[in-house]
Motif scaffolding. Sequence first.
Motif, PDB file in Angstrom:
ATOM      1  N   ASN A  10       0.795  -1.228   0.000  1.00 18.96           N
ATOM      2  CA  ASN A  10       0.000   0.000   0.000  1.00 18.96           C
ATOM      3  C   ASN A  10       0.828   1.280   0.000  1.00 18.96           C
ATOM      4  O   ASN A  10       0.353   2.323   0.403  1.00 18.96           O
ATOM      5  CB  ASN A  10      -0.973   0.026   1.185  1.00 18.96           C
ATOM      6  CG  ASN A  10      -1.984  -1.077   1.074  1.00 18.96           C
ATOM      7  OD1 ASN A  10      -2.317  -1.499  -0.027  1.00 18.96           O
ATOM      8  ND2 ASN A  10      -2.471  -1.553   2.202  1.00 18.96           N
ATOM      9  N   GLN A  11       2.073   1.221  -0.414  1.00 23.19           N
ATOM     10  CA  GLN A  11       2.896   2.421  -0.523  1.00 23.19           C
ATOM     11  C   GLN A  11       3.396   2.534  -1.956  1.00 23.19           C
ATOM     12  O   GLN A  11       3.901   1.572  -2.521  1.00 23.19           O
ATOM     13  CB  GLN A  11       4.104   2.367   0.417  1.00 23.19           C
ATOM     14  CG  GLN A  11       3.733   2.497   1.868  1.00 23.19           C
ATOM     15  CD  GLN A  11       4.973   2.497   2.746  1.00 23.19           C
ATOM     16  OE1 GLN A  11       6.037   2.060   2.341  1.00 23.19           O
ATOM     17  NE2 GLN A  11       4.825   2.998   3.946  1.00 23.19           N
ATOM     18  N   MET A  12       3.245   3.719  -2.552  1.00 22.77           N
ATOM     19  CA  MET A  12       3.735   3.928  -3.902  1.00 22.77           C
ATOM     20  C   MET A  12       5.151   4.484  -3.817  1.00 22.77           C
ATOM     21  O   MET A  12       5.407   5.445  -3.122  1.00 22.77           O
ATOM     22  CB  MET A  12       2.849   4.920  -4.663  1.00 22.77           C
ATOM     23  CG  MET A  12       3.263   5.056  -6.102  1.00 22.77           C
ATOM     24  SD  MET A  12       2.472   6.340  -7.075  1.00 22.77           S
ATOM     25  CE  MET A  12       0.917   6.581  -6.367  1.00 22.77           C
ATOM     26  N   GLN A  13       6.053   3.843  -4.542  1.00 26.40           N
ATOM     27  CA  GLN A  13       7.423   4.332  -4.575  1.00 26.40           C
ATOM     28  C   GLN A  13       7.560   5.314  -5.724  1.00 26.40           C
ATOM     29  O   GLN A  13       7.015   5.108  -6.796  1.00 26.40           O
ATOM     30  CB  GLN A  13       8.394   3.173  -4.748  1.00 26.40           C
ATOM     31  CG  GLN A  13       8.417   2.252  -3.557  1.00 26.40           C
ATOM     32  CD  GLN A  13       9.450   1.164  -3.711  1.00 26.40           C
ATOM     33  OE1 GLN A  13      10.120   1.054  -4.734  1.00 26.40           O
ATOM     34  NE2 GLN A  13       9.598   0.350  -2.685  1.00 26.40           N
ATOM     35  N   MET A  14       8.285   6.384  -5.493  1.00 20.75           N
ATOM     36  CA  MET A  14       8.482   7.403  -6.500  1.00 20.75           C
ATOM     37  C   MET A  14       9.570   6.935  -7.464  1.00 20.75           C
ATOM     38  O   MET A  14      10.694   6.697  -7.051  1.00 20.75           O
ATOM     39  CB  MET A  14       8.886   8.733  -5.855  1.00 20.75           C
ATOM     40  CG  MET A  14       7.912   9.222  -4.817  1.00 20.75           C
ATOM     41  SD  MET A  14       6.277   9.360  -5.504  1.00 20.75           S
ATOM     42  CE  MET A  14       5.352   9.807  -4.084  1.00 20.75           C
ATOM     43  N   THR A  15       9.207   6.782  -8.734  1.00 18.57           N
ATOM     44  CA  THR A  15      10.159   6.256  -9.699  1.00 18.57           C
ATOM     45  C   THR A  15      10.320   7.151 -10.916  1.00 18.57           C
ATOM     46  O   THR A  15      11.005   6.787 -11.851  1.00 18.57           O
ATOM     47  CB  THR A  15       9.710   4.859 -10.174  1.00 18.57           C
ATOM     48  OG1 THR A  15       8.401   4.976 -10.729  1.00 18.57           O
ATOM     49  CG2 THR A  15       9.703   3.871  -9.039  1.00 18.57           C
ATOM     50  N   SER A  16       9.701   8.298 -10.923  1.00 12.87           N
ATOM     51  CA  SER A  16       9.744   9.179 -12.084  1.00 12.87           C
ATOM     52  C   SER A  16      10.540  10.440 -11.765  1.00 12.87           C
ATOM     53  O   SER A  16      10.791  10.752 -10.609  1.00 12.87           O
ATOM     54  CB  SER A  16       8.306   9.544 -12.472  1.00 12.87           C
ATOM     55  OG  SER A  16       8.297  10.398 -13.567  1.00 12.87           O
TER      56      SER A  16
END
Length: 160
Positions: A10-16
């Motif tokens: 439930n955690q979005m990792q910042m990849t952009s």
Amino acid sequence: MELTTVVTQNQMQMTSKWNSGLCDCCMEMKSCCYAFWCCPCFACSTTADFGEGLCLPLIDILGPGMLAACGVAVCVPPVTLSMRTAVRNKYGIKGSLFEDIMISCCCIWCSWCQMHREIKYHNVPVMVVTSQPVCLNQPISTTGVIMSAPPGTAVVTRMM
């Protein structure tokens, strides 16, 4: 640009990354001039484009004056910082709160221009085109109009 979203517990990792650099203000001279000559108006329109309140950035102008009158010194523009963090989080852009604070304090015009370009980039309407196999030498009918296409030709119609 490739955007990858990884979801873990439930955690979005910042990849952009940001689609433009902080000092790329001259990529769009129209918005650059608008931000330079009337930054409060530009910030308000950028905030509205993001879906927040139109007059929200006015807090950055009025807030510190009112707080200073009460003896509280404010050096970080709260709306600029909040908007930058919100844009970063919404679009999955790498970064840190420390970086957002430093940019909001030191490069406020460039920060608003970068956010404007990012919001504009992500709000481009997407057109989905599907294709179906076309029988050779057979007319194609679209809304009562008969058209024929040579073999191997794709026919694209736009419904308005």
